[in-house]
Design a protein around this motif. Structure first.
Motif, mmCIF file in Angstrom:
data_model
loop_
_atom_site.group_PDB
_atom_site.id
_atom_site.type_symbol
_atom_site.label_atom_id
_atom_site.label_comp_id
_atom_site.label_asym_id
_atom_site.label_seq_id
_atom_site.Cartn_x
_atom_site.Cartn_y
_atom_site.Cartn_z
ATOM 1 N N ASP A 103 41.731 44.646 35.380
ATOM 2 C CA ASP A 103 43.140 44.612 35.718
ATOM 3 C C ASP A 103 43.417 45.454 36.963
ATOM 4 O OD1 ASP A 103 45.863 44.039 35.444
ATOM 5 O OD2 ASP A 103 46.203 45.842 34.241
ATOM 6 N N GLY A 104 43.920 44.824 38.009
ATOM 7 C CA GLY A 104 44.269 45.513 39.237
ATOM 8 C C GLY A 104 43.123 45.728 40.211
ATOM 9 N N ALA A 105 41.897 45.359 39.839
ATOM 10 C CA ALA A 105 40.739 45.592 40.711
ATOM 11 C C ALA A 105 40.684 44.537 41.811
ATOM 12 C CB ALA A 105 39.445 45.569 39.907
ATOM 13 N N PRO A 106 40.281 44.926 43.031
ATOM 14 C CA PRO A 106 40.234 43.961 44.141
ATOM 15 C C PRO A 106 38.961 43.119 44.162
ATOM 16 C CG PRO A 106 39.664 46.135 44.929
ATOM 17 C CD PRO A 106 40.028 46.305 43.487
ATOM 18 N N THR A 107 37.912 43.560 43.465
ATOM 19 C CA THR A 107 36.644 42.825 43.466
ATOM 20 C C THR A 107 36.197 42.568 42.029
ATOM 21 O OG1 THR A 107 35.374 44.891 43.584
ATOM 22 C CG2 THR A 107 35.924 43.804 45.669
ATOM 23 N N PRO A 108 35.456 41.490 41.786
ATOM 24 C CA PRO A 108 35.003 41.177 40.427
ATOM 25 C C PRO A 108 33.867 42.094 39.984
ATOM 26 C CG PRO A 108 34.128 39.565 41.976
ATOM 27 C CD PRO A 108 35.050 40.442 42.758
ATOM 28 N N TYR A 109 33.807 42.335 38.683
ATOM 29 C CA TYR A 109 32.707 43.118 38.120
ATOM 30 C C TYR A 109 31.670 42.245 37.418
ATOM 31 C CZ TYR A 109 34.808 42.581 33.457
ATOM 32 O OH TYR A 109 35.312 42.065 32.284
ATOM 33 N N ALA A 110 32.014 40.971 37.179
ATOM 34 C CA ALA A 110 31.094 40.065 36.478
ATOM 35 C C ALA A 110 31.403 38.630 36.880
ATOM 36 C CB ALA A 110 31.218 40.226 34.958
ATOM 37 N N ALA A 111 30.448 37.760 36.615
ATOM 38 C CA ALA A 111 30.616 36.323 36.825
ATOM 39 C C ALA A 111 30.017 35.595 35.629
ATOM 40 C CB ALA A 111 29.940 35.872 38.112
ATOM 41 N N ILE A 112 30.571 34.438 35.322
ATOM 42 C CA ILE A 112 30.075 33.610 34.217
ATOM 43 C C ILE A 112 29.869 32.204 34.751
ATOM 44 C CG2 ILE A 112 30.558 32.697 31.920
ATOM 45 C CD1 ILE A 112 32.458 35.153 31.560
#
Length: 200
Positions: A103-112
């Protein structure tokens, strides 16, 4: 490669907590787009490189019946060695990637991303393919993303979408639980399903 097998439905308290965290995260969906053919070198007969969020490169080396995926820029060959065991003649990846953002982060931490194992319908008497295909495997691959380090991404979990109800939600929970603190190359990949997927 090391795996931790857990039976579908036996998530436990840690899985329930992760699902609550996952509920506050958001998804951005992209397809394999803005792709270009590149020299595959020794990776495979063919190679496409596509554009992901924030200019990330998605590497897709492939052959007639198989493929793999890596997210640049670091540790491409190491990433390509990671893949679920898939039954079927042909392996298909994607084409949609679910990028998970806190929430609120500019970059992703994971991908599926979805890996499918398919076998074309074949009439042995007529010795010809008849169109369509049977799905032998359908696995959601949960990938941790890293801004720094020897690899830019690594597999943290596999969800068997042919066996597990609400597989997408399970994959979201797994991403929230494992991806932020996962030690790529050291921690065990977790598999959610009733058993190990069949492999030809």
């Amino acid at each position: 490669m090391r795996y931790l097998w857990i039976v579908a439905g036996m998530v436990g308290l840690s899985g329930m907590a992760a699902a609550q965290d996952a509920a506050t995260d958001r998804s951005v969906f992209t397809e394999f787009e803005n792709c270009e053919d590149r020299d595959p070198g020794d990776l495979a007969p063919y190679l496409q490189v596509c554009e992901g969020p924030d200019g990330r490169e998605i590497w897709l080396p492939y052959s007639e019946h198989s493929g793999a995926m890596a997210i640049g820029p670091n540790g491409i060959e190491t990433q390509l060695d990671e893949r679920p065991e898939i039954g079927g003649l042909d392996m298909l990846i994607g084409p949609v990637i679910d990028w998970r953002y806190a929430d609120g982060a500019p970059t992703p931490y994971a991908a599926i991303v979805r890996y499918r194992g398919m076998t074309p319908n074949y009439d042995a008497d007529a010795a010809e393919f008849t169109g369509g295909a049977v799905t032998n495997s359908n696995v959601l691959v949960v990938i941790a993303l890293r801004e720094q380090g020897p690899v830019s991404a690594c597999h943290v979990g596999y969800v068997d979408a042919m066996q597990v109800p609400n597989a997408n939600e399970r994959a979201h929970a797994l991403a929230a639980e494992l991806a932020p603190d996962f030690h790529c190359g050291a921690d065990r990949i977790r598999y959610v399903g009733d058993g190990k997927p069949g492999a030809d």
